[in-house]
Design a protein around this motif. Structure first.
Motif, PDB file in Angstrom:
ATOM      1  N   ALA A  34      -1.406 -40.315  46.214  1.00  0.00           N
ATOM      2  CA  ALA A  34      -2.190 -39.256  46.856  1.00  0.00           C
ATOM      3  C   ALA A  34      -3.250 -39.866  47.772  1.00  0.00           C
ATOM      4  O   ALA A  34      -3.453 -39.403  48.900  1.00  0.00           O
ATOM      5  N   LYS A  35      -3.910 -40.910  47.306  1.00  0.00           N
ATOM      6  CA  LYS A  35      -4.931 -41.568  48.119  1.00  0.00           C
ATOM      7  C   LYS A  35      -4.323 -42.108  49.409  1.00  0.00           C
ATOM      8  O   LYS A  35      -4.890 -41.928  50.501  1.00  0.00           O
ATOM      9  N   LYS A  37      -1.690 -41.074  50.996  1.00  0.00           N
ATOM     10  CA  LYS A  37      -1.363 -39.973  51.907  1.00  0.00           C
ATOM     11  C   LYS A  37      -2.617 -39.424  52.576  1.00  0.00           C
ATOM     12  O   LYS A  37      -2.614 -39.137  53.768  1.00  0.00           O
ATOM     13  N   PHE A  38      -3.686 -39.252  51.816  1.00  0.00           N
ATOM     14  CA  PHE A  38      -4.923 -38.731  52.397  1.00  0.00           C
ATOM     15  C   PHE A  38      -5.537 -39.722  53.393  1.00  0.00           C
ATOM     16  O   PHE A  38      -6.084 -39.307  54.413  1.00  0.00           O
ATOM     17  N   ASN A  40      -3.980 -41.569  55.348  1.00  0.00           N
ATOM     18  CA  ASN A  40      -3.169 -41.560  56.563  1.00  0.00           C
ATOM     19  C   ASN A  40      -3.193 -40.225  57.300  1.00  0.00           C
ATOM     20  O   ASN A  40      -2.582 -40.106  58.364  1.00  0.00           O
ATOM     21  N   VAL A  41      -3.876 -39.234  56.772  1.00  0.00           N
ATOM     22  CA  VAL A  41      -3.903 -37.914  57.417  1.00  0.00           C
ATOM     23  C   VAL A  41      -4.419 -38.010  58.852  1.00  0.00           C
ATOM     24  O   VAL A  41      -3.804 -37.474  59.777  1.00  0.00           O
ATOM     25  N   THR A  65      -0.106 -30.643  56.340  1.00  0.00           N
ATOM     26  CA  THR A  65      -0.237 -32.072  56.029  1.00  0.00           C
ATOM     27  C   THR A  65      -1.056 -32.287  54.758  1.00  0.00           C
ATOM     28  O   THR A  65      -0.703 -33.108  53.908  1.00  0.00           O
ATOM     29  N   ILE A  66      -2.129 -31.549  54.600  1.00  0.00           N
ATOM     30  CA  ILE A  66      -2.955 -31.670  53.392  1.00  0.00           C
ATOM     31  C   ILE A  66      -2.186 -31.190  52.164  1.00  0.00           C
ATOM     32  O   ILE A  66      -2.231 -31.817  51.102  1.00  0.00           O
ATOM     33  N   ASN A  67      -1.441 -30.097  52.304  1.00  0.00           N
ATOM     34  CA  ASN A  67      -0.639 -29.606  51.174  1.00  0.00           C
ATOM     35  C   ASN A  67       0.422 -30.617  50.762  1.00  0.00           C
ATOM     36  O   ASN A  67       0.701 -30.773  49.567  1.00  0.00           O
ATOM     37  N   ALA A  69       0.107 -33.829  50.971  1.00  0.00           N
ATOM     38  CA  ALA A  69      -0.617 -34.869  50.226  1.00  0.00           C
ATOM     39  C   ALA A  69      -0.957 -34.384  48.820  1.00  0.00           C
ATOM     40  O   ALA A  69      -0.853 -35.146  47.847  1.00  0.00           O
ATOM     41  N   LEU A  70      -1.322 -33.122  48.686  1.00  0.00           N
ATOM     42  CA  LEU A  70      -1.660 -32.570  47.370  1.00  0.00           C
ATOM     43  C   LEU A  70      -0.445 -32.444  46.460  1.00  0.00           C
ATOM     44  O   LEU A  70      -0.584 -32.430  45.236  1.00  0.00           O
ATOM     45  N   GLU A  72       1.490 -34.618  45.682  1.00  0.00           N
ATOM     46  CA  GLU A  72       1.512 -35.805  44.834  1.00  0.00           C
ATOM     47  C   GLU A  72       0.871 -35.523  43.467  1.00  0.00           C
ATOM     48  O   GLU A  72       1.224 -36.141  42.478  1.00  0.00           O
TER      49      GLU A  72
END
Length: 97
Positions: A34-35, A37-38, A40-41, A65-67, A69-70, A72
């Protein structure tokens, strides 16, 4: 002592008891993914946001994009080795009621 040990083993087999080290490594992987992905947002979205035509399109792009990542963190948190056993154990309890 043997009865306690047998009870612990049964609980582990039925996925009601999970080794702490396995939980720690599973959650470390969840949080690490998750970290990443966030982190790299911004890089992933910067050029895409510049190309959208209006505010709502940019907002939708960022929300998607945030969803992602979430996602994960949206699982049940059970280690894969125990997830199937826990599901089977829960189903058998539900069918006996």
């Amino acid at each position: 002592f043997q009865a306690d040990k047998a009870e612990l083993e049964v609980n582990q087999l039925e996925a009601r008891l999970i080794p702490a080290e396995l939980v720690k490594s599973t959650w470390s992987a969840f949080v690490g993914n998750a970290k990443a992905k966030f982190m790299n947002v911004a890089n992933n979205l910067a050029h895409q946001v510049l190309a959208v035509e209006d505010f709502n399109s940019a907002k939708d792009l960022i929300s998607r994009t945030i969803n992602e990542a979430l996602e994960e963190l949206s699982g049940d948190g059970l280690p894969k080795e125990y997830a199937e056993r826990a599901k089977t154990s829960t189903e058998s309890v539900e069918t006996t009621n």
